[in-house]
Structures are given as structure tokens and as C-alpha cells.
Write an enzyme that holds these catalytic residues in place. Structure first.
Site, PDB file in Angstrom:
ATOM      1  N   ARG A 194      24.959 -13.160  68.659  1.00 16.77           N
ATOM      2  CA  ARG A 194      25.781 -14.358  68.512  1.00 16.77           C
ATOM      3  C   ARG A 194      25.195 -15.594  69.171  1.00 16.77           C
ATOM      4  O   ARG A 194      25.679 -16.706  68.964  1.00 16.77           O
ATOM      5  CB  ARG A 194      27.166 -14.097  69.103  1.00 16.77           C
ATOM      6  CG  ARG A 194      27.201 -14.090  70.620  1.00 16.77           C
ATOM      7  CD  ARG A 194      28.506 -13.595  71.153  1.00 16.77           C
ATOM      8  NE  ARG A 194      28.654 -12.181  70.884  1.00 16.77           N
ATOM      9  CZ  ARG A 194      29.815 -11.530  70.887  1.00 16.77           C
ATOM     10  NH1 ARG A 194      30.925 -12.184  71.148  1.00 16.77           N
ATOM     11  NH2 ARG A 194      29.866 -10.242  70.630  1.00 16.77           N
ATOM     12  N   GLU A 240      17.074  -9.004  69.510  1.00 20.34           N
ATOM     13  CA  GLU A 240      18.142  -9.401  68.597  1.00 20.34           C
ATOM     14  C   GLU A 240      19.169 -10.222  69.385  1.00 20.34           C
ATOM     15  O   GLU A 240      20.087  -9.663  69.986  1.00 20.34           O
ATOM     16  CB  GLU A 240      18.785  -8.151  67.992  1.00 20.34           C
ATOM     17  CG  GLU A 240      17.792  -7.283  67.234  1.00 20.34           C
ATOM     18  CD  GLU A 240      18.332  -5.896  66.898  1.00 20.34           C
ATOM     19  OE1 GLU A 240      19.517  -5.631  67.186  1.00 20.34           O
ATOM     20  OE2 GLU A 240      17.563  -5.085  66.343  1.00 20.34           O
ATOM     21  N   PRO A 241      19.019 -11.558  69.400  1.00 20.80           N
ATOM     22  CA  PRO A 241      19.921 -12.383  70.216  1.00 20.80           C
ATOM     23  C   PRO A 241      21.380 -12.289  69.830  1.00 20.80           C
ATOM     24  O   PRO A 241      22.262 -12.637  70.614  1.00 20.80           O
ATOM     25  CB  PRO A 241      19.394 -13.804  69.978  1.00 20.80           C
ATOM     26  CG  PRO A 241      17.982 -13.625  69.545  1.00 20.80           C
ATOM     27  CD  PRO A 241      17.958 -12.342  68.780  1.00 20.80           C
ATOM     28  N   CYS A 243      51.938 -13.030  59.748  1.00 24.14           N
ATOM     29  CA  CYS A 243      53.151 -12.305  60.112  1.00 24.14           C
ATOM     30  C   CYS A 243      52.839 -11.207  61.131  1.00 24.14           C
ATOM     31  O   CYS A 243      53.068 -10.025  60.887  1.00 24.14           O
ATOM     32  CB  CYS A 243      53.786 -11.721  58.848  1.00 24.14           C
ATOM     33  SG  CYS A 243      55.539 -11.381  59.024  1.00 24.14           S
ATOM     34  N   GLU A 244      52.303 -11.613  62.268  1.00 15.29           N
ATOM     35  CA  GLU A 244      51.956 -10.707  63.365  1.00 15.29           C
ATOM     36  C   GLU A 244      52.155 -11.446  64.680  1.00 15.29           C
ATOM     37  O   GLU A 244      51.690 -12.584  64.829  1.00 15.29           O
ATOM     38  CB  GLU A 244      50.495 -10.251  63.278  1.00 15.29           C
ATOM     39  CG  GLU A 244      50.154  -9.396  62.098  1.00 15.29           C
ATOM     40  CD  GLU A 244      50.683  -7.973  62.224  1.00 15.29           C
ATOM     41  OE1 GLU A 244      50.973  -7.542  63.360  1.00 15.29           O
ATOM     42  OE2 GLU A 244      50.790  -7.303  61.182  1.00 15.29           O
ATOM     43  N   TYR A 295      31.057 -14.073  64.028  1.00 16.57           N
ATOM     44  CA  TYR A 295      32.104 -13.055  63.840  1.00 16.57           C
ATOM     45  C   TYR A 295      33.476 -13.635  63.536  1.00 16.57           C
ATOM     46  O   TYR A 295      34.474 -12.948  63.701  1.00 16.57           O
ATOM     47  CB  TYR A 295      32.170 -12.122  65.050  1.00 16.57           C
ATOM     48  CG  TYR A 295      30.841 -11.484  65.352  1.00 16.57           C
ATOM     49  CD1 TYR A 295      30.313 -10.528  64.498  1.00 16.57           C
ATOM     50  CD2 TYR A 295      30.084 -11.871  66.448  1.00 16.57           C
ATOM     51  CE1 TYR A 295      29.069  -9.964  64.746  1.00 16.57           C
ATOM     52  CE2 TYR A 295      28.838 -11.317  66.704  1.00 16.57           C
ATOM     53  CZ  TYR A 295      28.341 -10.355  65.844  1.00 16.57           C
ATOM     54  OH  TYR A 295      27.113  -9.810  66.084  1.00 16.57           O
ATOM     55  N   ARG A 318      39.062 -12.043  66.287  1.00 17.77           N
ATOM     56  CA  ARG A 318      38.530 -11.533  67.546  1.00 17.77           C
ATOM     57  C   ARG A 318      39.561 -11.543  68.674  1.00 17.77           C
ATOM     58  O   ARG A 318      39.604 -10.629  69.494  1.00 17.77           O
ATOM     59  CB  ARG A 318      37.291 -12.330  67.974  1.00 17.77           C
ATOM     60  CG  ARG A 318      36.108 -12.150  67.034  1.00 17.77           C
ATOM     61  CD  ARG A 318      34.854 -12.853  67.556  1.00 17.77           C
ATOM     62  NE  ARG A 318      34.370 -12.220  68.775  1.00 17.77           N
ATOM     63  CZ  ARG A 318      34.456 -12.753  69.979  1.00 17.77           C
ATOM     64  NH1 ARG A 318      35.043 -13.949  70.154  1.00 17.77           N
ATOM     65  NH2 ARG A 318      33.991 -12.106  71.032  1.00 17.77           N
ATOM     66  N   GLY A 351      22.065  -8.926  71.964  1.00 18.29           N
ATOM     67  CA  GLY A 351      23.490  -9.173  72.151  1.00 18.29           C
ATOM     68  C   GLY A 351      23.766 -10.147  73.282  1.00 18.29           C
ATOM     69  O   GLY A 351      24.672  -9.944  74.093  1.00 18.29           O
ATOM     70  N   TYR A 398      40.247  -7.746  70.126  1.00 16.12           N
ATOM     71  CA  TYR A 398      39.887  -7.266  71.460  1.00 16.12           C
ATOM     72  C   TYR A 398      40.059  -8.306  72.555  1.00 16.12           C
ATOM     73  O   TYR A 398      39.298  -8.344  73.523  1.00 16.12           O
ATOM     74  CB  TYR A 398      38.479  -6.676  71.501  1.00 16.12           C
ATOM     75  CG  TYR A 398      37.412  -7.364  70.707  1.00 16.12           C
ATOM     76  CD1 TYR A 398      36.944  -8.614  71.047  1.00 16.12           C
ATOM     77  CD2 TYR A 398      36.837  -6.732  69.605  1.00 16.12           C
ATOM     78  CE1 TYR A 398      35.946  -9.226  70.330  1.00 16.12           C
ATOM     79  CE2 TYR A 398      35.832  -7.337  68.872  1.00 16.12           C
ATOM     80  CZ  TYR A 398      35.389  -8.587  69.243  1.00 16.12           C
ATOM     81  OH  TYR A 398      34.384  -9.191  68.517  1.00 16.12           O
TER      82      TYR A 398
END
Length: 481
Positions: free
Chosen positions: A322, A319-320, A394-395, A424, A363, A277, A367
Site C-alpha cells: 500500500r 513488495e511495498p 444498512c449496518e 484496498y 476496511r 507490506g 478490521y
């Protein structure tokens, strides 16, 4: 005072000041090089170009919005991790972005591949990835997905619960199979990252806690099962991580479990997955470590701890995440509307609305992720103004780039490019408001290739069957139970 909003703090009160790290640029046309892939430059007249193809040409030929992948850059990043972690296995994160072409590229460069669903596994197999180089994750794999993995002969299944161990044992016995398994554990370490993507705390859905003996029990259960081949322990502490501090703590805890298991059973498990990660640069405040710096730090953690515990160094995998796909692509949008909204105190905010948004990159809304942007189709002599790039949905939380200095003369028809969009964005894309998902194209040596075609309204309507009576034989066969 900031008021809490029902949809989260990112939709609460606003200011025009922006984050403290974001400063007005001396030249609003200049690229911040470390935010962009290696083949991206700006021409003399200020137009963004990737591998010899201008964004105006891209927009004319494939339309907007579009995700543009720099093939040479992605391949180079993959090779860098393989070179830096020589002797270890490097797993590309299929969940970050996966297509048949991407799976082919990373396999070409010597990487293994992580998948998290039957769909991702199907893409990997269609690309011709060696099943022995595939690892299958997932905290709630269905029986169908377990069957699919066994049919394919994947190299390892990362089991996530006692329930899954029992189900996999039964299915393996029925099929006379003996799959390789790693047990995912939680080491109680929280990486320095956003709460929603910190995955090693014990009070969360992934893995089996080390504390209390549950992880050891799971390892023993797999070891004594004649239908399972226990390979080792899997640990993952989070995402967008810039240093090895968290890996130091998690590595010591998981390797201690590795040694405890060996002492109790006489069997030293041959593998250990440290997770990964690793972080990337989304904005000027981000300074990720290089693969070589990470490799040096992580090798030291494993080797020194194994020496201290008196066990052999297992075969390690990472597991690199992104770090391979993320920096290798940018999103290209066309501006539709620009408006200045007056705020209290005589201030104002410039809103630049583009033809995509949260359906192609959720994204920021999900968050509070931060991104950067540049005016991509021309040079501007206008001064920089603090702007917000928003989408067409519409947000009120449909924000692509929360704060960025862009030229004051950005207008309808301009092109805006957002770097570090490869991970992502397309993989989490949706059809909110029935908006078709954008295409993914790659560029290499002046040539454009289509990886995923643009969806059409006809694609969306093809899934809508109206109202067909079930079980009458009058309508099409519909999947379901």
C-alpha cells in the site's frame, strides 16, 4: 465495561473521548500534511485542492462519492522505491488498487507488478505490461489461471502449496512450458500489525512452513522437476509494517533455508523475495519509514546474513504494498445527514452520514482500520467536535472514520475528504445494498482524467437475468458449470 458484540468489538460500547492519540486541533481547517498526497493543499477560503483542481469542481464534474488519485504523487512514490532499492526489483501490489492506467504508470516508472488472480493479470496485460515483469500470487490458483499465466508468459509464479506444485508441473508438461517459480514460505514471524493482515504465522492459509521441513521438501520438488524452473524463495510477513525488525528475523530464517538448500543440492537459487507490506500514515499516530530508510535496513539484513552463511547475495525483490497507492488518493464524499446522539452522562456523539460507506471502503468495518478526514469545501470558524463519519448502508458497523475532530457546523451538502484511501478501498469495493461503485479519477497539472467510470443501476441490472431455464436454448448463454 465493554460488552462483546456478535459483529466484533468495534460495534460494542462507545465513548465520546476518542483514542488517546487524537487531540483537538488548534485549527480545524488545517491539513496534517503527511496524511495527504503531495499535490493536495487548501485554498485561502479553506477549500481542498489537488493539482490545481478544487473539490467543488471535482464534485460538480464527476459527482460523489469518488476516489481521487494524485497522479504525480503516485508516480513519485513509485520512483522513490525504485531509486532507494537500486539493484533490487520492486513489485507494485496490484491487489491494493489496479486499473489499466495505474498499471501503465507503475510500468513507466520501472516497477514490476504483482497480480493475484486471472482478472488482475488480464488488466496488466491490457495495459501492455511486459509479462516477464509480472509475478502471479495466490493460495488457490485455478487450473484456468495457471493456463492463463503460462499463455501470457509471466516472469514468475509464486507457488503456495504442494498441491499447486503438482498441478503446475502437469499443466506445464502438457504445454511444453517451463515457468519460473518461487516457493512461498512462512517463517513463523508475526509482523506488528492487525491479526487479519499478519501473513507469516504458520497457522494460516498462505505459504509452506519452514519448520518441519515442508518448505525444503517443496523447494527440492520444484528443483528436480524438469518442467519447473526454481528461481528462489518468497517470504511475506504482513502489512502496514513500520520498521525492519520483523524482516530481520524472517530474513535470517529464510536465507538459512536458502543456504541449506544450496548445501544439499549444490544449486544457489538466483532470487529471493523479502515481501514488504510497508506502512503508511492514516492518522497522526502513524510515522512510516521512508523508502531510503527501509532500503538501508533491508540491504544490511540480506548482505550480513549471506556473508555469515557463506552464500552469494541473490537478486532481491520487495513488495511495498500500500505504500505506493495508499497515500496517493483520497475519497471525496458529500454529507447527507448530520445528527447528534445523546449518550450517558450528558455526553453526545455527532454522526456525519455521507453518500458512500462500507461499499467503497470496508476496511474500517472489516478490521477496525483508522482514518482521518477534513471538511473539504469551505473554511469554518466553528469549534472542533469529536465526530464519526458513517455511510449510508444498512449496518451499524458502516463506519468510514471512527473518530475525528471536525467543525461543529458541518451540514448537509458539505464535502468531506478522507486521505490515504488509495489502497484496498476501490479494490475491495462491493455493491452492498445494490449501491453502484464510485468512479476513480486522476488529477494532474490541473486536468481531470477518468480511470474507472461510475457504475450505474443499469450496470447492476444488466447482470440480473431474472429466471432463465438452463439448457433449453430459450435464454441467453449463461456462464457456469
Amino acid at each position: 465495561m465493554t460488552h462483546t458484540h456478535v459483529a466484533g468489538a468495534i460495534h460494542g460500547d462507545v465513548t465520546t473521548r476518542g483514542p488517546v492519540w487524537l487531540q483537538p486541533p488548534s485549527d480545524v481547517n488545517q491539513l496534517v500534511d503527511h496524511l495527504w498526497s503531495s499535490e493536495v493543499t487548501k485554498t485561502a477560503d479553506g477549500e481542498l485542492s489537488v493539482a490545481g483542481v478544487t473539490v467543488s469542481d471535482l464534485a460538480a464534474r464527476v459527482g460523489t462519492p469518488a476516489l481521487v488519485v494524485d497522479e504525480a504523487d503516485l508516480r513519485s512514490r513509485a520512483r522513490s522505491f525504485v531509486d532507494a532499492f537500486t539493484g533490487w526489483d520492486v513489485f507494485y501490489a496490484g491487489k491494493s488498487f489496479l486499473s489499466v492506467a495505474i498499471a501503465t504508470w507503475v510500468a513507466d516508472e520501472g516497477l514490476f507488478l504483482d497480480v493475484c488472480s486471472g482478472g488482475e493479470l488480464a488488466v496488466a496485460l491490457r495495459a501492455g505490461v511486459d509479462p516477464l515483469k509480472i509475478g502471479m500470487h495466490g493460495n488457490n490458483k485455478s487450473d484456468e489461471e495457471l493456463h492463463q499465466a503460462l499463455d501470457a508468459g509471466v516472469g514468475r509464479l509464486i507457488v503456495d502449496s504442494a498441491d499447486e506444485i503438482e498441478r503446475l508441473s502437469v499443466i506445464s508438461a502438457e504445454r511444453d512450458a517451463r515457468p519460473g517459480v518461487l516457493v512461498r514460505v512462512t517463517a513463523g514471524v508475526e509482523a506488528h500489525t492487525h491479526e487479519y493482515i499478519a501473513t507469516a504465522r504458520e497457522d494460516q492459509k498462505f505459504g509452506i512452513p519452514i519448520t518441519g521441513g515442508a518448505a525444503l521438501d517443496a523447494l527440492l520438488r520444484c528443483h528436480t522437476d524438469e518442467h519447473l524452473n526454481l528461481l528462489g524463495i518468497h517470504s511475506h510477513i504482513g502489512s502496514q509494517i513500520f520498521d525492519a525488525e520483523g524482516f530481520d528475523v524472517a530474513g535470517r530464517r529464510t536465507l538459512r533455508l536458502h543456504a541449506q538448500f544450496a548445501e544439499q543440492t549444490g544449486y544457489e537459487m538466483p532470487e529471493f523475495d523479502m515481501g514488504g507490506g510497508f506502512g503508511i500514515a492514516y492518522t497522526t499516530q502513524d510515522s512510516p519509514a521512508t523508502p531510503y530508510e527501509l532500503a538501508e535496513q533491508m540491504r544490511h539484513i540480506v548482505e550480513s546474513e549471506c556473508k555469515s552463511l557463506g552464500v552469494a547475495v541473490p537478486r532481491v525483490s520487495i513488495e511495498p504494498g500500500r505504500a505506493i497507492s495508499g497515500p496517493a488518493a483520497f475519497m471525496l464524499y458529500r454529507v447527507g445527514t448530520v445528527k447528534t446522539v445523546p449518550l450517558d452522562g450528558g455526553q453526545a456523539r455527532v454522526y456525519i452520514a455521507v453518500d458512500g460507506g462500507m461499499s467503497d471502503n470496508i476496511r474500517t468495518a472489516l478490521y477496525g482500520a483508522e482514518y482521518s478526514a477534513t471538511l473539504a469545501n469551505r473554511r469554518s470558524s466553528a469549534p472542533p467536535v469529536l465526530s464519526r463519519v458513517v455511510g449510508k448502508h444498512c449496518e451499524s458497523g458502516d463506519i468510514v472514520v471512527r473518530d475525528e475532530f471536525l467543525p461543529a457546523d458541518v451540514r448537509r451538502g458539505d464535502l468531506i475528504a478522507v486521505p490515504a484511501s488509495g489502497a484496498y478501498s476501490r479494490s475491495m469495493a462491493s455493491n452492498y445494498n445494490h449501491v453502484p461503485r464510485p468512479p476513480v479519477v486522476s488529477v494532474a497539472d490541473g486536468k481531470i482524467s477518468m480511470l474507472l467510470r461510475r457504475e450505474t443501476v443499469e450496470d447492476l441490472l444488466s447482470h440480473d437475468v431474472g429466471q432463465v431455464p438452463w439448457g433449453t436454448g430459450d435464454g441467453p448463454e449463461l456462464p457456469g458449470r
